[in-house]
Design a protein around this motif. Structure first.
Motif, PDB file in Angstrom:
ATOM      1  N   TYR A  75       0.836  -1.199   0.000  1.00 12.61           N
ATOM      2  CA  TYR A  75       0.000   0.000   0.000  1.00 12.61           C
ATOM      3  C   TYR A  75       0.873   1.252   0.000  1.00 12.61           C
ATOM      4  CZ  TYR A  75      -3.386   3.494   1.588  1.00 12.61           C
ATOM      5  OH  TYR A  75      -4.159   4.621   1.695  1.00 12.61           O
ATOM      6  N   ALA A  76       1.884   1.258   0.864  1.00  6.95           N
ATOM      7  CA  ALA A  76       2.784   2.409   0.952  1.00  6.95           C
ATOM      8  C   ALA A  76       3.491   2.659  -0.377  1.00  6.95           C
ATOM      9  CB  ALA A  76       3.804   2.194   2.068  1.00  6.95           C
ATOM     10  N   LYS A  77       3.908   1.600  -1.047  1.00 10.41           N
ATOM     11  CA  LYS A  77       4.562   1.749  -2.356  1.00 10.41           C
ATOM     12  C   LYS A  77       3.602   2.340  -3.377  1.00 10.41           C
ATOM     13  CE  LYS A  77       8.019  -1.849  -1.776  1.00 10.41           C
ATOM     14  NZ  LYS A  77       8.429  -3.219  -2.113  1.00 10.41           N
ATOM     15  N   GLU A  78       2.352   1.869  -3.371  1.00 11.97           N
ATOM     16  CA  GLU A  78       1.335   2.411  -4.292  1.00 11.97           C
ATOM     17  C   GLU A  78       1.138   3.906  -4.079  1.00 11.97           C
ATOM     18  OE1 GLU A  78      -2.444   0.422  -4.143  1.00 11.97           O
ATOM     19  OE2 GLU A  78      -1.528  -1.552  -4.482  1.00 11.97           O
ATOM     20  N   LYS A  79       1.177   4.327  -2.830  1.00 12.95           N
ATOM     21  CA  LYS A  79       0.940   5.734  -2.477  1.00 12.95           C
ATOM     22  C   LYS A  79       2.222   6.561  -2.465  1.00 12.95           C
ATOM     23  CE  LYS A  79      -3.464   5.289  -1.693  1.00 12.95           C
ATOM     24  NZ  LYS A  79      -4.456   5.932  -2.540  1.00 12.95           N
ATOM     25  N   ASP A  80       3.367   5.903  -2.621  1.00  7.64           N
ATOM     26  CA  ASP A  80       4.680   6.559  -2.568  1.00  7.64           C
ATOM     27  C   ASP A  80       4.871   7.299  -1.240  1.00  7.64           C
ATOM     28  OD1 ASP A  80       7.207   7.149  -3.561  1.00  7.64           O
ATOM     29  OD2 ASP A  80       6.544   9.039  -4.445  1.00  7.64           O
ATOM     30  N   ILE A  81       4.580   6.569  -0.153  1.00  6.71           N
ATOM     31  CA  ILE A  81       4.722   7.102   1.203  1.00  6.71           C
ATOM     32  C   ILE A  81       5.634   6.166   1.976  1.00  6.71           C
ATOM     33  CG2 ILE A  81       3.500   7.674   3.355  1.00  6.71           C
ATOM     34  CD1 ILE A  81       0.999   8.158   1.570  1.00  6.71           C
ATOM     35  N   SER A  82       6.535   6.739   2.762  1.00 12.79           N
ATOM     36  CA  SER A  82       7.498   5.898   3.486  1.00 12.79           C
ATOM     37  C   SER A  82       7.452   6.085   5.001  1.00 12.79           C
ATOM     38  CB  SER A  82       8.908   6.170   2.973  1.00 12.79           C
ATOM     39  OG  SER A  82       9.246   7.527   3.201  1.00 12.79           O
ATOM     40  N   ILE A  83       6.386   6.688   5.505  1.00 12.87           N
ATOM     41  CA  ILE A  83       6.270   6.914   6.947  1.00 12.87           C
ATOM     42  C   ILE A  83       5.001   6.265   7.478  1.00 12.87           C
ATOM     43  CG2 ILE A  83       6.025   8.640   8.776  1.00 12.87           C
ATOM     44  CD1 ILE A  83       7.518  10.584   6.928  1.00 12.87           C
ATOM     45  N   PHE A  84       5.178   5.448   8.510  1.00  5.29           N
ATOM     46  CA  PHE A  84       4.057   4.850   9.216  1.00  5.29           C
ATOM     47  C   PHE A  84       3.990   5.453  10.606  1.00  5.29           C
ATOM     48  CE2 PHE A  84       4.893   0.580   6.859  1.00  5.29           C
ATOM     49  CZ  PHE A  84       4.318   1.085   5.706  1.00  5.29           C
ATOM     50  N   ILE A  85       2.782   5.621  11.104  1.00  9.04           N
ATOM     51  CA  ILE A  85       2.558   6.065  12.474  1.00  9.04           C
ATOM     52  C   ILE A  85       1.913   4.908  13.216  1.00  9.04           C
ATOM     53  CG2 ILE A  85       1.264   7.629  13.968  1.00  9.04           C
ATOM     54  CD1 ILE A  85       1.399   9.634  11.607  1.00  9.04           C
ATOM     55  N   LYS A  86       2.426   4.633  14.387  1.00 18.88           N
ATOM     56  CA  LYS A  86       1.858   3.583  15.231  1.00 18.88           C
ATOM     57  C   LYS A  86       1.629   4.145  16.619  1.00 18.88           C
ATOM     58  CE  LYS A  86       1.863   0.087  12.418  1.00 18.88           C
ATOM     59  NZ  LYS A  86       1.266  -1.196  12.686  1.00 18.88           N
ATOM     60  N   GLY A  87       0.450   3.899  17.152  1.00 23.29           N
ATOM     61  CA  GLY A  87       0.126   4.323  18.509  1.00 23.29           C
ATOM     62  C   GLY A  87       0.517   3.250  19.505  1.00 23.29           C
ATOM     63  N   LEU A  88       1.027   3.681  20.632  1.00 23.75           N
ATOM     64  CA  LEU A  88       1.438   2.758  21.687  1.00 23.75           C
ATOM     65  C   LEU A  88       0.713   3.076  22.984  1.00 23.75           C
ATOM     66  CD1 LEU A  88       5.316   2.806  21.156  1.00 23.75           C
ATOM     67  CD2 LEU A  88       3.690   1.114  20.290  1.00 23.75           C
ATOM     68  N   ARG A  89       0.178   2.030  23.608  1.00 22.53           N
ATOM     69  CA  ARG A  89      -0.468   2.193  24.915  1.00 22.53           C
ATOM     70  C   ARG A  89       0.418   1.682  26.035  1.00 22.53           C
ATOM     71  NH1 ARG A  89      -5.479  -1.182  23.049  1.00 22.53           N
ATOM     72  NH2 ARG A  89      -3.632  -2.341  22.533  1.00 22.53           N
ATOM     73  N   PHE A 114       7.062   5.920  13.030  1.00 21.77           N
ATOM     74  CA  PHE A 114       7.021   6.881  14.127  1.00 21.77           C
ATOM     75  C   PHE A 114       6.042   6.352  15.167  1.00 21.77           C
ATOM     76  CE2 PHE A 114       8.943   9.269  10.869  1.00 21.77           C
ATOM     77  CZ  PHE A 114       9.559  10.372  11.422  1.00 21.77           C
ATOM     78  N   PHE A 115       6.514   6.217  16.399  1.00 17.05           N
ATOM     79  CA  PHE A 115       5.671   5.744  17.484  1.00 17.05           C
ATOM     80  C   PHE A 115       5.167   6.940  18.280  1.00 17.05           C
ATOM     81  CE2 PHE A 115       8.670   2.223  16.740  1.00 17.05           C
ATOM     82  CZ  PHE A 115       7.768   1.192  16.496  1.00 17.05           C
ATOM     83  N   LEU A 116       3.861   6.965  18.511  1.00 22.48           N
ATOM     84  CA  LEU A 116       3.246   7.999  19.341  1.00 22.48           C
ATOM     85  C   LEU A 116       2.613   7.328  20.555  1.00 22.48           C
ATOM     86  CD1 LEU A 116       1.320  10.448  16.969  1.00 22.48           C
ATOM     87  CD2 LEU A 116       3.159  11.014  18.537  1.00 22.48           C
ATOM     88  N   MET A 117       2.984   7.793  21.721  1.00 23.62           N
ATOM     89  CA  MET A 117       2.349   7.289  22.938  1.00 23.62           C
ATOM     90  C   MET A 117       0.953   7.877  23.032  1.00 23.62           C
ATOM     91  SD  MET A 117       4.591   5.329  24.211  1.00 23.62           S
ATOM     92  CE  MET A 117       3.679   4.947  25.683  1.00 23.62           C
ATOM     93  N   THR A 118      -0.008   7.048  23.365  1.00 24.56           N
ATOM     94  CA  THR A 118      -1.355   7.554  23.547  1.00 24.56           C
ATOM     95  C   THR A 118      -1.410   8.412  24.815  1.00 24.56           C
ATOM     96  OG1 THR A 118      -3.687   6.947  23.552  1.00 24.56           O
ATOM     97  CG2 THR A 118      -2.237   5.605  24.875  1.00 24.56           C
ATOM     98  N   SER A 119      -2.360   9.306  24.874  1.00 30.40           N
ATOM     99  CA  SER A 119      -2.555  10.110  26.086  1.00 30.40           C
ATOM    100  C   SER A 119      -2.930   9.188  27.233  1.00 30.40           C
ATOM    101  CB  SER A 119      -3.669  11.132  25.870  1.00 30.40           C
ATOM    102  OG  SER A 119      -3.313  12.030  24.853  1.00 30.40           O
ATOM    103  N   ASN A 120      -2.512   9.541  28.431  1.00 31.98           N
ATOM    104  CA  ASN A 120      -2.781   8.706  29.608  1.00 31.98           C
ATOM    105  C   ASN A 120      -4.246   8.313  29.737  1.00 31.98           C
ATOM    106  OD1 ASN A 120      -0.156   8.523  30.488  1.00 31.98           O
ATOM    107  ND2 ASN A 120      -0.320  10.285  31.858  1.00 31.98           N
ATOM    108  N   LYS A 121      -5.135   9.243  29.461  1.00 33.85           N
ATOM    109  CA  LYS A 121      -6.558   8.954  29.690  1.00 33.85           C
ATOM    110  C   LYS A 121      -7.104   7.894  28.732  1.00 33.85           C
ATOM    111  CE  LYS A 121      -8.224  13.038  27.193  1.00 33.85           C
ATOM    112  NZ  LYS A 121      -9.023  14.248  27.335  1.00 33.85           N
TER     113      LYS A 121
END
Length: 159
Positions: A75-89, A114-121
Motif C-alpha cells: 500500500y505504501a509503495k502504491e501511495k509513494d509514502i514511506s512513513i508509518f505512524i503507530k500508537g502505543l499504549r 514513528f511511534f506515538l504514545m497515547t494520552s494517559n486517559k
C-alpha cells in the motif's frame, strides 16, 4: 510530509482519534488506512469502519480515510509514502509494533515508523475492550464517539 496510520479500527476509539489528531498536527497529511485482515472476525466490515472514521475525523482537513487488503508495504509503495505512524499504549504494544517496524524496514529499507504514545486517559482503551463492554450492555460512551456507540449498539442488537 505524508504519513500512513494503519489499523483495523474495529471500532475506532477515542484512543485512535487521539493519535490521529496529534499526528495531524505534526504531518502535512495523514492517511488513516483501514487494513482488512480476512483472518480476523470483525464487528464492522471495512466499508462501515471507513464511514465511521470519516465521520469521526470530519473536522481534520488533512486527514484522509482509505482502506487496503494486503501488505501495508505494498500500500505504501502504491501511495509513494514511506512513513508509518503507530500508537502505543503499553510495553506490550511496543514489543509487537517494534517487530512489525523491523519487518517493514526489512521489506523496504526506506520505511520509517514513528511511534506515538497515547494520552494517559486513553492508555487502557482498545477496540477489544470496547466490544467486550458493549457485549454486556456496558456504557461505552467514554470510549468511543457517539456515532460509533450508536453503530455498536445497533450491531449488538442485530439491527
Amino acid at each position: 510530509m505524508t504519513a500512513i496510520y494503519p489499523g483495523s479500527f474495529d471500532p475506532v476509539t477515542y484512543g485512535h482519534l487521539d493519535i490521529i489528531k496529534r499526528a495531524s498536527q505534526k504531518f502535512d497529511k495523514i492517511i488513516v488506512t483501514v487494513l482488512n485482515n480476512p483472518s480476523k472476525k470483525a464487528l464492522f466490515d471495512v466499508k462501515e469502519r471507513v464511514e465511521l472514521l470519516e465521520i469521526a475525523t470530519k473536522d481534520l482537513d488533512n486527514v484522509i480515510i482509505d482502506s487496503y487488503t494486503g501488505l501495508l508495504i505494498d500500500y505504501a509503495k502504491e501511495k509513494d509514502i514511506s512513513i508509518f505512524i503507530k500508537g502505543l499504549r503499553a510495553v506490550s504494544d511496543f514489543e509487537y509494533e517494534f517487530q512489525m517496524a523491523l519487518t517493514n524496514t526489512l521489506l523496504d529499507e526506506d520505511i520509517e515508523t514513528f511511534f506515538l504514545m497515547t494520552s494517559n486517559k486513553y492508555s487502557f482503551v482498545s477496540s477489544s475492550v470496547v466490544k467486550e463492554v458493549a457485549k454486556f450492555n456496558g456504557d461505552i460512551s467514554k470510549l468511543v464517539p457517539d456515532i460509533v456507540e450508536k453503530a455498536i449498539n445497533q450491531k449488538m442488537k442485530g439491527e
